[in-house]
Motif scaffolding. Structure first.
Motif, PDB file in Angstrom:
ATOM      1  N   TYR A   1      -4.530  13.483 -10.397  1.00  0.00           N
ATOM      2  CA  TYR A   1      -4.252  11.761 -10.400  1.00  0.00           C
ATOM      3  C   TYR A   1      -3.438  11.734  -9.184  1.00  0.00           C
ATOM      4  CZ  TYR A   1      -5.361  12.767 -15.416  1.00  0.00           C
ATOM      5  OH  TYR A   1      -6.070  13.080 -16.502  1.00  0.00           O
ATOM      6  N   PHE A   2      -3.354  12.543  -8.180  1.00  0.00           N
ATOM      7  CA  PHE A   2      -2.885  12.192  -6.976  1.00  0.00           C
ATOM      8  C   PHE A   2      -4.151  11.191  -6.249  1.00  0.00           C
ATOM      9  CE2 PHE A   2      -1.808  12.557  -2.359  1.00  0.00           C
ATOM     10  CZ  PHE A   2      -0.486  12.644  -2.381  1.00  0.00           C
TER      11      PHE A   2
ATOM     12  N   PRO B   1       0.787  -1.365  -0.116  1.00  0.00           N
ATOM     13  CA  PRO B   1      -0.031   0.009   0.227  1.00  0.00           C
ATOM     14  C   PRO B   1       0.964   1.271  -0.141  1.00  0.00           C
ATOM     15  CG  PRO B   1      -0.797  -1.588   1.567  1.00  0.00           C
ATOM     16  CD  PRO B   1       0.352  -2.120   1.158  1.00  0.00           C
ATOM     17  N   GLY B   2       0.690   2.159  -0.814  1.00  0.00           N
ATOM     18  CA  GLY B   2       1.268   3.536  -0.871  1.00  0.00           C
ATOM     19  C   GLY B   2       2.699   3.378  -1.904  1.00  0.00           C
TER      20      GLY B   2
ATOM     21  N   VAL C   1       7.830   2.601   0.136  1.00  0.00           N
ATOM     22  CA  VAL C   1       7.410   3.021   1.359  1.00  0.00           C
ATOM     23  C   VAL C   1       7.668   2.177   2.474  1.00  0.00           C
ATOM     24  CG1 VAL C   1       5.775   4.406   0.561  1.00  0.00           C
ATOM     25  CG2 VAL C   1       5.116   2.099   0.894  1.00  0.00           C
TER      26      VAL C   1
ATOM     27  N   PHE D   1       2.095   2.328  -8.132  1.00  0.00           N
ATOM     28  CA  PHE D   1       0.791   2.487  -8.438  1.00  0.00           C
ATOM     29  C   PHE D   1       0.798   3.837  -9.356  1.00  0.00           C
ATOM     30  CE2 PHE D   1       0.040   0.010  -4.398  1.00  0.00           C
ATOM     31  CZ  PHE D   1      -0.963  -0.792  -5.053  1.00  0.00           C
TER      32      PHE D   1
ATOM     33  N   ARG E   1      -0.472   4.289 -13.412  1.00  0.00           N
ATOM     34  CA  ARG E   1      -1.620   4.980 -13.850  1.00  0.00           C
ATOM     35  C   ARG E   1      -1.065   6.121 -14.846  1.00  0.00           C
ATOM     36  NH1 ARG E   1      -5.738   8.391 -10.217  1.00  0.00           N
ATOM     37  NH2 ARG E   1      -7.408   8.533 -11.692  1.00  0.00           N
TER      38      ARG E   1
ATOM     39  N   SER F   1       0.242  -2.844   6.460  1.00  0.00           N
ATOM     40  CA  SER F   1       0.839  -1.700   6.567  1.00  0.00           C
ATOM     41  C   SER F   1      -0.439  -0.597   6.085  1.00  0.00           C
ATOM     42  CB  SER F   1       1.789  -1.201   5.955  1.00  0.00           C
ATOM     43  OG  SER F   1       1.937  -1.716   4.502  1.00  0.00           O
ATOM     44  N   GLY F   2      -1.284  -0.906   4.973  1.00  0.00           N
ATOM     45  CA  GLY F   2      -2.274  -0.203   4.465  1.00  0.00           C
ATOM     46  C   GLY F   2      -3.226  -0.152   5.262  1.00  0.00           C
TER      47      GLY F   2
ATOM     48  N   TYR G   1       8.362   9.889   0.083  1.00  0.00           N
ATOM     49  CA  TYR G   1       7.795  10.859  -0.493  1.00  0.00           C
ATOM     50  C   TYR G   1       8.066  12.373  -0.029  1.00  0.00           C
ATOM     51  CZ  TYR G   1       4.335   7.753  -3.007  1.00  0.00           C
ATOM     52  OH  TYR G   1       3.917   6.644  -3.521  1.00  0.00           O
TER      53      TYR G   1
ATOM     54  N   VAL H   1       2.318   5.533   5.160  1.00  0.00           N
ATOM     55  CA  VAL H   1       3.073   4.267   5.288  1.00  0.00           C
ATOM     56  C   VAL H   1       4.555   4.476   5.775  1.00  0.00           C
ATOM     57  CG1 VAL H   1       3.587   1.987   4.193  1.00  0.00           C
ATOM     58  CG2 VAL H   1       1.237   2.830   3.752  1.00  0.00           C
TER      59      VAL H   1
ATOM     60  N   HIS I   1      -3.422   5.853  -3.264  1.00  0.00           N
ATOM     61  CA  HIS I   1      -2.436   5.072  -3.059  1.00  0.00           C
ATOM     62  C   HIS I   1      -1.297   6.125  -2.830  1.00  0.00           C
ATOM     63  CE1 HIS I   1      -4.203   1.561  -4.536  1.00  0.00           C
ATOM     64  NE2 HIS I   1      -4.497   1.898  -5.629  1.00  0.00           N
ATOM     65  N   LEU I   2      -1.279   7.149  -3.393  1.00  0.00           N
ATOM     66  CA  LEU I   2      -0.230   8.078  -3.239  1.00  0.00           C
ATOM     67  C   LEU I   2      -0.384   8.678  -1.843  1.00  0.00           C
ATOM     68  CD1 LEU I   2       0.178  10.066  -6.513  1.00  0.00           C
ATOM     69  CD2 LEU I   2       2.033   8.824  -5.205  1.00  0.00           C
TER      70      LEU I   2
ATOM     71  N   PRO J   1       1.879  12.267 -10.935  1.00  0.00           N
ATOM     72  CA  PRO J   1       1.604  11.359 -11.927  1.00  0.00           C
ATOM     73  C   PRO J   1       1.102  12.043 -13.468  1.00  0.00           C
ATOM     74  CG  PRO J   1       0.104  11.063 -10.092  1.00  0.00           C
ATOM     75  CD  PRO J   1       0.769  11.898  -9.801  1.00  0.00           C
TER      76      PRO J   1
ATOM     77  N   LEU K   1      -1.840   7.431   0.760  1.00  0.00           N
ATOM     78  CA  LEU K   1      -1.222   6.475   1.839  1.00  0.00           C
ATOM     79  C   LEU K   1       0.244   6.419   2.058  1.00  0.00           C
ATOM     80  CD1 LEU K   1      -3.763   3.606   1.924  1.00  0.00           C
ATOM     81  CD2 LEU K   1      -3.841   5.286   3.400  1.00  0.00           C
ATOM     82  N   GLY K   2       0.790   6.562   0.838  1.00  0.00           N
ATOM     83  CA  GLY K   2       2.301   6.350   0.743  1.00  0.00           C
ATOM     84  C   GLY K   2       3.039   7.196   1.532  1.00  0.00           C
ATOM     85  N   TRP K   3       2.228   8.404   1.940  1.00  0.00           N
ATOM     86  CA  TRP K   3       3.194   9.305   2.833  1.00  0.00           C
ATOM     87  C   TRP K   3       2.836   8.965   4.273  1.00  0.00           C
ATOM     88  CZ3 TRP K   3       5.028  14.505   1.961  1.00  0.00           C
ATOM     89  CH2 TRP K   3       5.292  14.802   0.630  1.00  0.00           C
TER      90      TRP K   3
END
Lengths: 294, 143
Positions: free
Chosen positions: B67-68, A20-21, A203, A25, A29, B101-102, A211, B78, B71-72, A177, B74-76
Motif C-alpha cells: 500500500y506504499f 502532497p506527500g 513534509v 494520506f 488509507r 510542492s507536489g 520519512y 517533498v 503520496h508516500l 500502511p 512524493l512525501g520522501w
C-alpha cells in the motif's frame, strides 16, 4: 490484504487539502483498509476528530463523521459510545489536539477505558498553523515559536498511556500502511480504549522528523515480545532516539470497558430506546411518564 | 558515470542552486525507490550504478508494503524542498508553498529518473517501472 469489503465504499467526493506527500494520506488509507477487513460499513462507524490537519480526515470519507472543537474528540466519542454502544467509534486527531489541548481528556480516557479506537497522527508539530512546536516535539526542535530550539522535554504518549491505565497501546508508522492497518484492526477488536500513536511526517513544516528519519529508526517488535507484560511495555515505550519500536506494546484483555460497567446500558442504550419508541408508537407507553409528573 | 557526475546531471536537470540540494534529492528519490523495489531485484543493478546509489537501494525490503502509494513516494521528495524560515505564503487560506510542492516534487522525481534511465538495462528499467506506485510510474515512463 484481502478485505471483506471494497475500500471504495469509504471514499468521499471531497477534495483532499493535505499537502502532497503528507503522512495523513497513509493513515486514511489504513483506516479504510482496517474497516474493510473487519466488514464494518460506513454507517456502522463514527469517526470523531478535533482541530488540525489530521482532524480534517472525517471529511474525506463516507463514514459518519463529527469534527469537534479543539482537543475535545475523546469526551464526545465517549458520549457517542454511551448513547449507541453498537457504533464503532474511532477518534482521529493530531498530537497537539490529543496530548496538548486535549491532554486532560487523554488521561481520563486511558483510565476510564471506553471502547474507542484512538488514532493519533503524531507529526511532532502543529502543521495547520504552519509549524509551531507541539507536546511531542523533541527538545531543541527549532520552529517559529522556538527559534532557539524547544526548551521543553517531549511528552512520551505511550508511557503516559501505560501509566494512566490504558489497556491497548500501540505505535504505527505512516510509511508502512499495511502494518498500520493491522494495528487499527486490532485496536477496533480490542474491548476498551485503544491508543494507536502513528508516526506521521509533516513534509512541509517538520524538516527533522522526515520519512527518512523515522525509517532509519523504526523496527517491528520481536515475535517473542509479550504485550501482556506491562513492565516490558513500559521499558519499550522509553525507546526513542536511536531505535523506535512499532507494534502493540501493551494489551490487557481482562479489563472491562467503561460501557460494560454502566448499569443502565445493561437494560438498553439511549439510541435503542429512542428507536423502540419511534418504531412502536402507542399512547400507552407514555402513561408511566405522565403519571410521574401528574 | 560516477556518483558526482550523476548528482551533477540531476542538479542540471532540476536547476537546483547547489550540489548538496541535488544530492538530497537523489538520496530521497533512491530511498523511496528502495521502499517499493523488492530487495531481490536490487543486486542485479550493481554493475550499472555508482556504488553510492547502491547503498540507498540496498535499504530495500524483502517484501515491500503493497500500500506504499504515490503520496508516500512524493512525501520522501517533498521534504527536500526547503521551507524552513521562509515567509508565510498563506493567501486567503491557501498555502501556496504547500499547493505547489507536489508539482515540484514530481519534477524532481522525473529529473532523477531521467538521469537514471540511461544507466540501466531495459530489463532493470522494467523492474523499477513495475514496482513504482501508479502516478510515479507515469513519471518514470515519461522521463
Amino acid at each position: 490484504m484481502v478485505t471483506r469489503l471494497d475500500t471504495k465504499i469509504y471514499d468521499a467526493a471531497t477534495e483532499v487539502t493535505w499537502c502532497p506527500g503528507c503522512g495523513d494520506f497513509a493513515i486514511l488509507r489504513a483506516l479504510k483498509l482496517a474497516l474493510a477487513d473487519l466488514g464494518i460499513a460506513p454507517w456502522q462507524a463514527l469517526v470523531v476528530s478535533g482541530i488540525g490537519c489530521g482532524s480534517k480526515l472525517p471529511d474525506y470519507t463516507s463514514i459518519n463523521g463529527f469534527m469537534t472543537i479543539h482537543g475535545r474528540p475523546l469526551p464526545i466519542a465517549t458520549g457517542a459510545r454511551l448513547a449507541n454502544p453498537d457504533l464503532h467509534v474511532i477518534v482521529v486527531n493530531g498530537d497537539g489536539d490529543s496530548y496538548g489541548i486535549g491532554g486532560n481528556h487523554f488521561l481520563h480516557a486511558c483510565r476510564r477505558n471506553p471502547d474507542l479506537t484512538h488514532i493519533v497522527e503524531n507529526n511532532q508539530i502543529y502543521g495547520l498553523t504552519k509549524g509551531q512546536y507541539s507536546p511531542t516535539s523533541d527538545k531543541g526542535f527549532v520552529t517559529t515559536t522556538s527559534p532557539d530550539g524547544s526548551i521543553e522535554a517531549a511528552l512520551n504518549p505511550l508511557s503516559v498511556a501505560i501509566a494512566a491505565g490504558a489497556t491497548f497501546v500501540a505505535r504505527g508508522f505512516a510509511g508502512e500502511p499495511k502494518h498500520m492497518a493491522q494495528l487499527i484492526v486490532e485496536g477496533i477488536q480490542h474491548r476498551g480504549y485503544a491508543l494507536i500513536d502513528v508516526l506521521q511526517p509533516c513534509v512541509t513544516f517538520n524538516r527533522v522528523n522526515t520519512y527518512d528519519w523515522y525509517r532509519s529508526r523504526v523496527y517491528k517488535l520481536e515475535e517473542n515480545y509479550d504485550p501482556a507484560d506491562r513492565l516490558a511495555a513500559w521499558l519499550k515505550a522509553q525507546e526513542w532516539e536511536e531505535r523506535i519500536p512499532l507494534g502493540v506494546l501493551y494489551r490487557s484483555a481482562d479489563s472491562p470497558s467503561y460501557e460494560d460497567q454502566v448499569g443502565a446500558l445493561k437494560i438498553s442504550s439511549p439510541v435503542q430506546s429512542a428507536l423502540r419508541l419511534a418504531r412502536e408508537p402507542s399512547p400507552g407507553q407514555y402513561e408511566p411518564l405522565k403519571a410521574e409528573f401528574m | 558515470m560516477n556518483y558526482g557526475e550523476f548528482v551533477g546531471d540531476v542538479q542540471g536537470r532540476t536547476r537546483l542552486r547547489s550540489a548538496d540540494e541535488a544530492e538530497a534529492v537523489v538520496a530521497n528519490v533512491f530511498r523511496a525507490i528502495a521502499e517499493v523495489l523488492p530487495h531481490r531485484n536490487v543486486e542485479e543493478m550493481g554493475g550499472s550504478l555508482p556504488a553510492e546509489l547502491m547503498v540507498y537501494l540496498r535499504g530495500a525490503h524483502e517484501e515491500p508494503d503493497p500500500y506504499f502509494d504515490e503520496h508516500l513516494f512524493l512525501g520522501w521528495v517533498v521534504s527536500t524542498i526547503d521551507a524552513t524560515g521562509s515567509r508565510d505564503k498563506t493567501a486567503g487560506g491557501l498555502d501556496l508553498y504547500a499547493h505547489y510542492s507536489g508539482d515540484e516534487a514530481a519534477y524532481r522525481c522525473e529529473s532523477v529518473f531521467a538521469a537514471l534511465k540511461p544507466l540501466i538495462k531495459d530489463g532493470h528499467r522494467q523492474l523499477i517501472l513495475s514496482a513504482l506506485p501508479e502516478g510515479i510510474a507515469e513519471l518514470f515512463a515519461r522521463a
